[in-house]
Scaffold this motif. Sequence first.
Motif, short mmCIF file in Angstrom:
data_model
loop_
_atom_site.label_atom_id
_atom_site.label_comp_id
_atom_site.label_asym_id
_atom_site.label_seq_id
_atom_site.Cartn_x
_atom_site.Cartn_y
_atom_site.Cartn_z
N GLN A 98 0.84 -1.20 0.00
CA GLN A 98 0.00 0.00 0.00
C GLN A 98 0.87 1.25 0.00
O GLN A 98 1.89 1.30 0.69
CB GLN A 98 -0.92 0.03 1.23
N LEU A 99 0.46 2.25 -0.77
CA LEU A 99 1.19 3.51 -0.84
C LEU A 99 0.26 4.64 -0.39
O LEU A 99 -0.94 4.61 -0.67
CB LEU A 99 1.66 3.79 -2.27
N THR A 100 0.83 5.61 0.30
CA THR A 100 0.07 6.80 0.69
C THR A 100 0.82 8.01 0.18
O THR A 100 2.01 8.17 0.44
CB THR A 100 -0.09 6.87 2.23
N GLY A 132 3.88 21.50 2.09
CA GLY A 132 2.63 22.22 2.26
C GLY A 132 1.70 22.20 1.07
O GLY A 132 0.65 22.80 1.09
N GLY A 133 2.10 21.50 -0.01
CA GLY A 133 1.24 21.42 -1.18
C GLY A 133 0.21 20.31 -1.03
O GLY A 133 0.20 19.58 -0.04
N GLY A 134 -0.66 20.19 -1.99
CA GLY A 134 -1.65 19.14 -1.97
C GLY A 134 -1.08 17.84 -2.49
O GLY A 134 -0.02 17.82 -3.11
N SER A 135 -1.78 16.75 -2.24
CA SER A 135 -1.32 15.46 -2.73
C SER A 135 -1.52 15.36 -4.24
O SER A 135 -0.78 14.67 -4.93
CB SER A 135 -2.05 14.32 -2.02
N ILE A 136 -2.55 16.05 -4.77
CA ILE A 136 -2.80 16.08 -6.22
C ILE A 136 -3.04 17.52 -6.64
O ILE A 136 -3.86 18.22 -6.07
CB ILE A 136 -4.04 15.23 -6.59
N GLU A 137 -2.30 17.95 -7.63
CA GLU A 137 -2.45 19.29 -8.20
C GLU A 137 -2.96 19.13 -9.63
O GLU A 137 -2.38 18.37 -10.42
CB GLU A 137 -1.12 20.03 -8.25
N VAL A 138 -4.03 19.82 -9.99
CA VAL A 138 -4.60 19.78 -11.34
C VAL A 138 -4.44 21.17 -11.95
O VAL A 138 -4.66 22.18 -11.29
CB VAL A 138 -6.09 19.38 -11.30
N ALA A 139 -4.07 21.20 -13.23
CA ALA A 139 -3.92 22.45 -13.97
C ALA A 139 -3.96 22.11 -15.46
O ALA A 139 -3.95 20.92 -15.82
CB ALA A 139 -2.59 23.13 -13.61
N VAL A 145 -3.73 10.52 -0.18
CA VAL A 145 -4.36 9.54 -1.05
C VAL A 145 -3.70 8.20 -0.78
O VAL A 145 -2.48 8.06 -0.96
CB VAL A 145 -4.20 9.94 -2.54
N SER A 146 -4.48 7.22 -0.33
CA SER A 146 -3.96 5.87 -0.07
C SER A 146 -4.38 4.95 -1.20
O SER A 146 -5.56 4.92 -1.57
CB SER A 146 -4.48 5.33 1.26
N ILE A 147 -3.41 4.21 -1.74
CA ILE A 147 -3.68 3.32 -2.85
C ILE A 147 -3.26 1.91 -2.45
O ILE A 147 -2.07 1.66 -2.21
CB ILE A 147 -2.91 3.76 -4.12
N PRO A 148 -4.21 0.98 -2.36
CA PRO A 148 -3.86 -0.40 -2.01
C PRO A 148 -2.92 -1.01 -3.05
O PRO A 148 -2.85 -0.56 -4.20
CB PRO A 148 -5.21 -1.11 -2.00
N CYS A 200 4.37 12.21 -3.83
CA CYS A 200 4.50 11.11 -2.88
C CYS A 200 5.90 11.09 -2.29
O CYS A 200 6.85 11.52 -2.93
CB CYS A 200 4.25 9.77 -3.57
N THR A 201 6.00 10.57 -1.08
CA THR A 201 7.29 10.39 -0.43
C THR A 201 7.44 8.92 -0.08
O THR A 201 6.58 8.35 0.59
CB THR A 201 7.40 11.24 0.85
#
Length: 192
Positions: A26-28, A34-41, A124-127, A157-158
Amino acid sequence: MSVAVAQPDVAAGRVLVTVQNNTGGQLTCGGFDGGGSIEVAPAEVISRSVDHYSRYPVYPEPKITTNNIQIVGVITVPLGSVTDMLPAAAARHIWAEQGSRSVIASKFDDARMQGQTGRHTANVSIPANSSTSVSVALAPVSQGSRQPFDAGALVGCTFGGVNYVYAGFSPDTPAQGGTGSLDLSRFGRFGS
């Protein structure tokens, strides 16, 4: 990991981003700095960001810390650069990295005013060996109505103390380059 971005739902002001975990664990992903986990543009902004991260090594921003201020306590003051005060067109000729950041920031600000950017701030957690989809809300339009656009997304992600950015683009987006992932311990910072 891979990132798929649906064509933006302009009327609803949302973009569906699907993150696929191709590993056995599993990944988180929670973004960083300080940014978001997903940035859309818009796709061009995301592509320029990935290109920027791949070209310019990261370095710590210089800061001064002091605890000699009465009442206020300890503060940290980023020193920045005089190129921060220059328009993007001039900055890129003086300092290529800052010029690149300025161009991206300018294009991002334009897109934000048009309601074409969004940020998912929660982790965001991804199994293992599966995917997770997140509907990212777009910023409100400052004037007029939101227009259709080709979207891109960055997922921060880190893993093991190393920062990575994964990018994806909506279907039928013209070739952007800069897709895949980047190890940000060597390249750039997340979110320009």
